[in-house]
Scaffold this motif. Sequence first.
Motif, PDB file in Angstrom:
ATOM      1  N   TYR A   1       5.883  -1.630  -2.015  1.00  0.00           N
ATOM      2  CA  TYR A   1       5.612  -3.019  -1.690  1.00  0.00           C
ATOM      3  C   TYR A   1       6.820  -3.455  -1.123  1.00  0.00           C
ATOM      4  O   TYR A   1       8.144  -3.333  -1.263  1.00  0.00           O
ATOM      5  CB  TYR A   1       5.420  -3.742  -2.984  1.00  0.00           C
TER       6      TYR A   1
ATOM      7  N   VAL B   1       9.765  -7.761  -5.831  1.00  0.00           N
ATOM      8  CA  VAL B   1       8.603  -7.773  -5.582  1.00  0.00           C
ATOM      9  C   VAL B   1       7.674  -8.540  -6.196  1.00  0.00           C
ATOM     10  O   VAL B   1       7.744  -8.792  -7.383  1.00  0.00           O
ATOM     11  CB  VAL B   1       8.248  -6.297  -6.109  1.00  0.00           C
TER      12      VAL B   1
ATOM     13  N   LEU C   1       1.869 -10.000  -2.069  1.00  0.00           N
ATOM     14  CA  LEU C   1       3.322 -10.169  -1.672  1.00  0.00           C
ATOM     15  C   LEU C   1       3.966 -11.063  -2.694  1.00  0.00           C
ATOM     16  O   LEU C   1       5.334 -10.830  -3.112  1.00  0.00           O
ATOM     17  CB  LEU C   1       3.554 -10.666  -0.198  1.00  0.00           C
TER      18      LEU C   1
ATOM     19  N   LYS D   1      -2.469  -6.272   0.061  1.00  0.00           N
ATOM     20  CA  LYS D   1      -1.551  -6.276  -1.155  1.00  0.00           C
ATOM     21  C   LYS D   1      -1.117  -7.886  -1.429  1.00  0.00           C
ATOM     22  O   LYS D   1      -1.129  -8.648  -0.596  1.00  0.00           O
ATOM     23  CB  LYS D   1      -0.383  -5.619  -0.818  1.00  0.00           C
TER      24      LYS D   1
ATOM     25  N   GLN E   1      11.313  -3.383   3.563  1.00  0.00           N
ATOM     26  CA  GLN E   1      10.668  -2.452   3.176  1.00  0.00           C
ATOM     27  C   GLN E   1      11.454  -1.331   2.656  1.00  0.00           C
ATOM     28  O   GLN E   1      11.973  -0.541   3.478  1.00  0.00           O
ATOM     29  CB  GLN E   1       9.757  -1.892   4.162  1.00  0.00           C
TER      30      GLN E   1
END
Length: 699
Positions: A325, A332, A461, A459, A276
């Motif tokens: 993300y 990403v 990934l 989200k 992150q």
Amino acid sequence: MKKNQFVEGRNKGSNKYFNQFIFSVLVISLLLYFIQLSQANEKLHEADRPIQNPPNVLMSRNGVEMDGLEFFSDSAEAVKSANLIPNAGEVILNLEIKETSGKIFNPATGVFDKVKLRSYRGGNDDPKVPFVAPTITIVPGDTVRINLDNQLDANDPSCKDVTDVNKPHCFNSTNLHSHGLWISPAGNSDNVLIKIDPKVNFTYEWNIPVDHPAGTFWYHPHLHGSTALQVSSGMAGALIIKGDRVPSREKNGDIDTLLRHDDGEAFTDRLLVFQQIQYACRDKKGDIKKNANGEWVCDEKKDVGKIEKYEDQFGPGTWEDSGRYTTINGRVMPTFSSSVGEIERWRFVHAGVRATIKPSFRKSSAGLANKISASGYSSASSKEKLAYIDQNCAGPQATQLSLAIDGLTRNRLIEQTQGILQPGYREDLLMVFPETGIYCIIDEAAVEGTVSGIEEDRKILGFVKVSAGKENINNVVDFVKAKLIRSANKFMLAEVRDSIITNLNSHLGLERFVDHKSILANEVTGQQTLAFNISTPSEGTLYEVGNLTIDRGPTNLNSYAHDRIDRDLVLGDVDEWTLKSFFNEKNEVNVGHPFHIHVNPFQIISIKDKDGKELSGYEPGNDSQYAKLQGVWKDTLFIEAVDHEIIFRTRYQRYIGEYVLHCHILDHEDQGMMQNVRISLPDSSGRPTNAHSMLHTNQ
Ligand SMILES: [Cu+2]
């Protein structure tokens, strides 16, 4: 004839020049085309770029230079001869710490952001993906010498006039932690109590015992005051121990020896380092630049994303606000490739700072089969992104078979459709995709059980592109079970073969591959209690660790102090620990803390919620994040607040010295949620003895 010959000859000559000209034009056009193509691809998204494991560190093993590739399954020759791994020996490697410029794709805006971050360089990295550290792969018995060369700027304003150690500081100073390794914490081994300043280098030496478990571990900086900032910059890498010890009647063996195809080749070994990287661009006043939705942006050509501050860049809600993300291996939304019926080992490492990840694989609708287009997703608003997921990644969650947690093999394969990774956690899965097409890798980030306690959007990934394979699958669990039983028949010793097969058949049991012996109640020699706490007196937030009272309230709370030993433990003792998290009423968003202790792992005995209900059991329908953890060994465990109570047991074996336990929300650690632990020899009556220690103890 002559004339014709002449004409022909002349024509030949001019043809030659003409051809050269055409050829040059073609080469130049092609070059321009590829440059354009790569720029266009980079501008849009990187979903179409296939992804591999992170690069391996360049190392020398017994004097031979190698990049670690030899250990992975693509070295089919070595594996076929049942020689999975090389002999133990001396491994030497160099890790440089540098400020590195690069680009990270930003799905909030659909373009790549320029960033400049601190990073590890290991001599063999992909310059396009610098923000994941190279993988270190070693074997039990190795002596690993890591020269850590800190090349950051010695002019570090954050390191001047430090008066409070629990205020983030010394962002260019560092050290090294081998998270999960069962090695000495002292001297030049896994010692996080030393400080390596800029322009200083130091050689760590890890002596990996010959009986060390094989598994998925990781490494990262751990200097109190700069840990979150450096890890959040991408300074984290996987640390894989490979093993070739088959189980025998006397001893359990390495799961690596079972995870093989009929021809002896190891299953494909995938490695996913989740990070992150919470960079921000700042305006002239020094504030984080944000768009109308409050998402962090770098919207001018001169903008370069950096991580230089704690005040507004870390803390509750910042990750969710940033719109960043989770990266996988520095990228990403990357795309993996697999084929139907190919059993693979997926090693997950949560190398992020504070956001929980709940990974699942969902088959996408047929329309995407030929083109994985994340560009539509990237340029969409957050509301449209959710709709995109609902529409395009609507398939049921694919089966995951969990085989190890925190690098340590479980006593059985656990069938699940969604994992939960808290900061510091690892999980090894067996994955096999049953159908061709695209699978979306989704972070099913529901609010329940997360570190932040904040509602976070689901989200994407990444993606897995699954092509047709040699084998068809009706039922994933039966398919994997049959394959493992075939492997056991072929590769396990006769004296344990039947029991291994019986265990697999009856409950997907892996008992012969568990690394540590269970700690029974009659082995326990003492008790420890631990309380994590945040309090908010008028002078500011305090991040504290302490003990529990008899009625299980917090007591003896303190923020970290360098010169205080908080727990004096005795070599050879076996303690049962009870742990709880507390939070001040005013601090609404904090719902718990991931506990991590260095050196010795622990075995989970019981995890109860506020009503006293046991959560760690194996009964069907138990969907707690703690389900099926009873008896499992770990080194990091989320302690949910609101009166959850965790009990584990641990042995203080083999190693003496001073080391730490702490919260693995790394900005909490930097601000004081950490304790010094010391393991000493016993005196004649069993009490800790330290003949000449200057440090006073807190107990
Ligand atoms: Cu914490």
